[in-house]
Design a protein around this motif. Sequence first.
Motif, PDB file in Angstrom:
ATOM      1  N   GLN A 417      -7.775  -1.006   8.757  1.00 39.31           N
ATOM      2  CA  GLN A 417      -7.339  -0.783   7.547  1.00 39.31           C
ATOM      3  C   GLN A 417      -7.220   0.528   6.945  1.00 39.31           C
ATOM      4  O   GLN A 417      -7.970   0.852   5.983  1.00 39.31           O
ATOM      5  N   TYR A 418      -6.591   1.366   7.729  1.00 37.30           N
ATOM      6  CA  TYR A 418      -6.564   2.723   7.307  1.00 37.30           C
ATOM      7  C   TYR A 418      -4.934   3.242   7.520  1.00 37.30           C
ATOM      8  O   TYR A 418      -4.242   2.986   8.388  1.00 37.30           O
ATOM      9  N   ASP A 419      -4.670   4.355   6.600  1.00 32.07           N
ATOM     10  CA  ASP A 419      -3.348   4.922   6.623  1.00 32.07           C
ATOM     11  C   ASP A 419      -3.653   6.336   6.859  1.00 32.07           C
ATOM     12  O   ASP A 419      -4.624   6.993   6.409  1.00 32.07           O
ATOM     13  N   ILE A 420      -2.751   6.970   7.414  1.00 33.35           N
ATOM     14  CA  ILE A 420      -2.825   8.366   7.841  1.00 33.35           C
ATOM     15  C   ILE A 420      -2.128   9.101   6.585  1.00 33.35           C
ATOM     16  O   ILE A 420      -1.117   8.859   6.393  1.00 33.35           O
ATOM     17  N   LYS A 421      -2.929   9.934   6.036  1.00 34.80           N
ATOM     18  CA  LYS A 421      -2.573  10.845   4.855  1.00 34.80           C
ATOM     19  C   LYS A 421      -2.881  12.135   5.083  1.00 34.80           C
ATOM     20  O   LYS A 421      -3.931  12.468   5.653  1.00 34.80           O
ATOM     21  N   THR A 422      -1.797  12.874   4.512  1.00 37.70           N
ATOM     22  CA  THR A 422      -2.476  14.550   4.317  1.00 37.70           C
ATOM     23  C   THR A 422      -2.927  14.692   2.946  1.00 37.70           C
ATOM     24  O   THR A 422      -2.413  14.575   1.841  1.00 37.70           O
ATOM     25  N   VAL A 423      -4.192  15.186   3.084  1.00 37.35           N
ATOM     26  CA  VAL A 423      -4.777  15.440   1.711  1.00 37.35           C
ATOM     27  C   VAL A 423      -5.335  16.883   1.938  1.00 37.35           C
ATOM     28  O   VAL A 423      -6.163  17.111   2.957  1.00 37.35           O
ATOM     29  N   ASP A 424      -5.280  17.503   0.699  1.00 34.47           N
ATOM     30  CA  ASP A 424      -5.296  19.142   1.005  1.00 34.47           C
ATOM     31  C   ASP A 424      -5.104  19.874   2.294  1.00 34.47           C
ATOM     32  O   ASP A 424      -6.097  20.535   2.988  1.00 34.47           O
ATOM     33  N   ASN A 425      -3.920  19.675   2.524  1.00 39.21           N
ATOM     34  CA  ASN A 425      -3.307  20.090   3.995  1.00 39.21           C
ATOM     35  C   ASN A 425      -4.219  19.698   5.246  1.00 39.21           C
ATOM     36  O   ASN A 425      -3.985  20.400   6.302  1.00 39.21           O
ATOM     37  N   GLU A 426      -4.977  18.365   4.973  1.00 40.24           N
ATOM     38  CA  GLU A 426      -5.380  17.977   6.223  1.00 40.24           C
ATOM     39  C   GLU A 426      -5.302  16.658   6.651  1.00 40.24           C
ATOM     40  O   GLU A 426      -5.318  15.746   5.475  1.00 40.24           O
ATOM     41  N   THR A 427      -4.802  16.245   7.656  1.00 40.54           N
ATOM     42  CA  THR A 427      -4.322  14.912   8.007  1.00 40.54           C
ATOM     43  C   THR A 427      -5.619  14.195   8.283  1.00 40.54           C
ATOM     44  O   THR A 427      -6.448  14.730   9.062  1.00 40.54           O
ATOM     45  N   LYS A 428      -5.864  12.977   7.585  1.00 36.37           N
ATOM     46  CA  LYS A 428      -7.021  12.197   7.523  1.00 36.37           C
ATOM     47  C   LYS A 428      -6.681  10.694   7.658  1.00 36.37           C
ATOM     48  O   LYS A 428      -5.471  10.151   7.178  1.00 36.37           O
ATOM     49  N   ALA A 429      -7.528   9.786   8.048  1.00 37.06           N
ATOM     50  CA  ALA A 429      -7.452   8.457   8.056  1.00 37.06           C
ATOM     51  C   ALA A 429      -8.122   7.906   7.028  1.00 37.06           C
ATOM     52  O   ALA A 429      -9.263   8.271   6.609  1.00 37.06           O
ATOM     53  N   VAL A 430      -7.339   7.444   5.944  1.00 35.08           N
ATOM     54  CA  VAL A 430      -7.865   6.999   4.634  1.00 35.08           C
ATOM     55  C   VAL A 430      -7.747   5.483   4.545  1.00 35.08           C
ATOM     56  O   VAL A 430      -6.911   4.669   4.741  1.00 35.08           O
ATOM     57  N   ARG A 431      -8.979   4.951   4.238  1.00 34.29           N
ATOM     58  CA  ARG A 431      -9.265   3.280   4.118  1.00 34.29           C
ATOM     59  C   ARG A 431      -8.171   2.898   2.878  1.00 34.29           C
ATOM     60  O   ARG A 431      -7.878   3.640   1.663  1.00 34.29           O
ATOM     61  N   ARG A 432      -7.631   1.678   3.295  1.00 32.89           N
ATOM     62  CA  ARG A 432      -6.422   1.217   2.203  1.00 32.89           C
ATOM     63  C   ARG A 432      -7.389   0.451   1.173  1.00 32.89           C
ATOM     64  O   ARG A 432      -8.599   0.087   1.394  1.00 32.89           O
ATOM     65  N   GLU A 433      -6.799   0.434  -0.163  1.00 30.56           N
ATOM     66  CA  GLU A 433      -7.613  -0.279  -1.113  1.00 30.56           C
ATOM     67  C   GLU A 433      -7.393  -1.810  -0.905  1.00 30.56           C
ATOM     68  O   GLU A 433      -6.265  -2.191  -1.427  1.00 30.56           O
ATOM     69  N   PRO A 434      -8.591  -2.524  -0.759  1.00 28.56           N
ATOM     70  CA  PRO A 434      -8.530  -4.054  -0.772  1.00 28.56           C
ATOM     71  C   PRO A 434      -8.154  -4.708  -1.892  1.00 28.56           C
ATOM     72  O   PRO A 434      -7.763  -5.829  -2.177  1.00 28.56           O
ATOM     73  N   SER A 435      -8.365  -3.991  -3.154  1.00 34.79           N
ATOM     74  CA  SER A 435      -8.063  -4.836  -4.264  1.00 34.79           C
ATOM     75  C   SER A 435      -6.694  -4.876  -4.596  1.00 34.79           C
ATOM     76  O   SER A 435      -6.155  -5.561  -5.553  1.00 34.79           O
ATOM     77  N   LYS A 436      -5.779  -4.193  -3.942  1.00 35.05           N
ATOM     78  CA  LYS A 436      -4.366  -4.356  -3.835  1.00 35.05           C
ATOM     79  C   LYS A 436      -3.928  -5.442  -2.986  1.00 35.05           C
ATOM     80  O   LYS A 436      -2.597  -5.502  -2.760  1.00 35.05           O
ATOM     81  N   GLU A 437      -4.782  -6.221  -2.257  1.00 32.01           N
ATOM     82  CA  GLU A 437      -4.367  -6.885  -1.404  1.00 32.01           C
ATOM     83  C   GLU A 437      -5.052  -8.189  -1.773  1.00 32.01           C
ATOM     84  O   GLU A 437      -5.774  -8.269  -2.327  1.00 32.01           O
ATOM     85  N   ASP A 438      -4.478  -9.665  -1.261  1.00 30.41           N
ATOM     86  CA  ASP A 438      -4.980 -10.641  -1.549  1.00 30.41           C
ATOM     87  C   ASP A 438      -6.445 -11.248  -0.350  1.00 30.41           C
ATOM     88  O   ASP A 438      -5.926 -11.705   0.467  1.00 30.41           O
ATOM     89  N   THR A 439      -7.368 -10.816  -0.684  1.00 26.66           N
ATOM     90  CA  THR A 439      -8.509 -10.845  -0.079  1.00 26.66           C
ATOM     91  C   THR A 439      -9.060 -12.501  -0.139  1.00 26.66           C
ATOM     92  O   THR A 439      -9.742 -13.078   0.874  1.00 26.66           O
ATOM     93  N   GLU A 440      -8.231 -13.380  -0.966  1.00 24.82           N
ATOM     94  CA  GLU A 440      -8.707 -14.740  -0.931  1.00 24.82           C
ATOM     95  C   GLU A 440      -7.921 -15.434   0.166  1.00 24.82           C
ATOM     96  O   GLU A 440      -8.103 -16.460   0.041  1.00 24.82           O
ATOM     97  N   SER A 441      -6.817 -14.762   0.567  1.00 23.07           N
ATOM     98  CA  SER A 441      -5.813 -15.523   1.473  1.00 23.07           C
ATOM     99  C   SER A 441      -6.643 -16.021   2.897  1.00 23.07           C
ATOM    100  O   SER A 441      -7.478 -15.370   3.539  1.00 23.07           O
ATOM    101  N   PHE A 442      -6.344 -17.167   3.310  1.00 24.46           N
ATOM    102  CA  PHE A 442      -6.927 -17.591   4.550  1.00 24.46           C
ATOM    103  C   PHE A 442      -6.299 -16.655   5.713  1.00 24.46           C
ATOM    104  O   PHE A 442      -6.791 -16.561   6.908  1.00 24.46           O
ATOM    105  N   PHE A 443      -5.434 -15.880   5.522  1.00 24.20           N
ATOM    106  CA  PHE A 443      -5.050 -15.142   6.595  1.00 24.20           C
ATOM    107  C   PHE A 443      -5.476 -13.544   6.469  1.00 24.20           C
ATOM    108  O   PHE A 443      -5.062 -12.724   7.365  1.00 24.20           O
TER     109      PHE A 443
END
Length: 520
Positions: A417-443
């Motif tokens: 669960q990481y997105d590749i983003k450019t932060v301060d001119n540097e490419t990084k793998a950034v964790r996705r925010e789980p609160s924006k997903e349905d963590t209560e889902s069976f899937f």
Amino acid sequence: MHSWSVVVFLSIFCITTCSLQTDQKYWKSLAEKELEEALQVKFNLRTAKNVILFVGDGMGPNTITAARIYRGGESHRLAFEKFPHVGLLKTYSADKMVPDSACSATALFSGIKANLGTLGVDATVPENNCEMSLNKEAWVDSLAAYALKAGKSSGLVTTMRVTHATPAPLYAHSASRSWECEANMPANAKQCKDIARQLIEDWPGRDLHVVLGGGRQVLVSNSTGTPDDPISAWSCYRQDGRDLIDVYKRDKEERNLKYQIVSNTGELQNIKDDIDYLFGIFANEHLQYEFERNKNPEGQPSISEMTKAAIKVLSKNTKGYFLMVEGGKIDMAHHRGRAKTAVDETVAMERAVRAAVDITSDEDTLVIVTSDHTHTLTINGYPERGSSVFGIARESPFDHINYTTLSYGTGGPGSFQYDIKTVDNETKAVRREPSKEDTESFFYEQIAAIPLDENSHGGGDVAVYAKGPHSHLFHSVHEQHYVFQAIAYAAKIGPYSKGYTTEVNIILLTFALLFFKLIK
């Protein structure tokens, strides 16, 4: 803040906190009740006429903890957690630190540790070596076989294919768990018999009184599927022209045995009272997860329904029975990285345990609940007590992104669960925010530290819970294959079927010493 807003806020706050008891009286009462239970425990030294062994596949301690919280909160206890005797089992195999289900089930059922991927054979048989597996001196007998030899009935219930890695060691001997049907066997293994044929054609498989689970496409050549029950590319697909269910039927008729073959819940719930053999195949592949199961009569039965039907048939034998019940979909959900589904399957198996306990007696029935191995599920700090175990634990002070209470050490592609983003001119793998997903889902797939093709097994110890005759034999940290020894001793089958028991020997020795003392 408006007064009504304050009231709403306080109401919500109290729902999550005020309802949780934390005063001294509560904690003392909780512990005193446990002490009272402990003081009532007595050893049951009777012979176990019946044995029911529940195997939660992949049900490690963290899975049980999560299921407990999911079922009723942190202070809740699952049905089998109330059993009076508890121990731990070391799960390593003969050749690996972390086992698979085939070798660990062999250890549980036959008392011998085997190599990864092999079943019903000892460690002299390497995985995939057909020639070595033909040596009958390497074969090991199971508790089901020993029960049959003692005149008892034997059976198995599983939510998986009846030829899968956990049930197969009860009746088969194979150098590979993958050889469920002929289509999966390599050219150099043609002299070996596939697992499905061993179930139907060979002893002890053909004499098992109850066989309930999935796997039609392994048993019947060129099986056809339906939209609700499709053919699966994940499992073996028989193509040799054999219909092993028909072979089962003809065998029972030729021997004038009373049997019934069922294929859905309605048929299972209406089995005849006079049958001695019950054979039920409810899916082409594994059975469905409990949350998605069709609960109508034409659908697939629950693990509880199968367990009750099995006990009904097996209990007709006045000499008793051995039954293995596998909650196999716990493991399947963990492999997919779906913690809520795995936990829900654990609760489904707990209901089966409760059902079995309700219709049997501690006087003559030994009930054991354990697992074959763990998974890499972890419970992270520090979520609020009373919160959902599938929810958010808190925000990380390192990257300021929330993380979930449950996560995995390893996982499939969905757990990366990481997105590749450019932060301060540097490419990084950034964790996705789980609160924006349905963590209560069976899937929902929890994040994992190491991405693999799927979640791997874990190598930790598993718990074993026991009640009934000789359940006190489970009391410490044990080798996994000790389960076989303890059950065989409790039921007086296999290596303990002849001669006096330890208790009898102690009594005789005591009388002998008293006698010699008197004649002096």
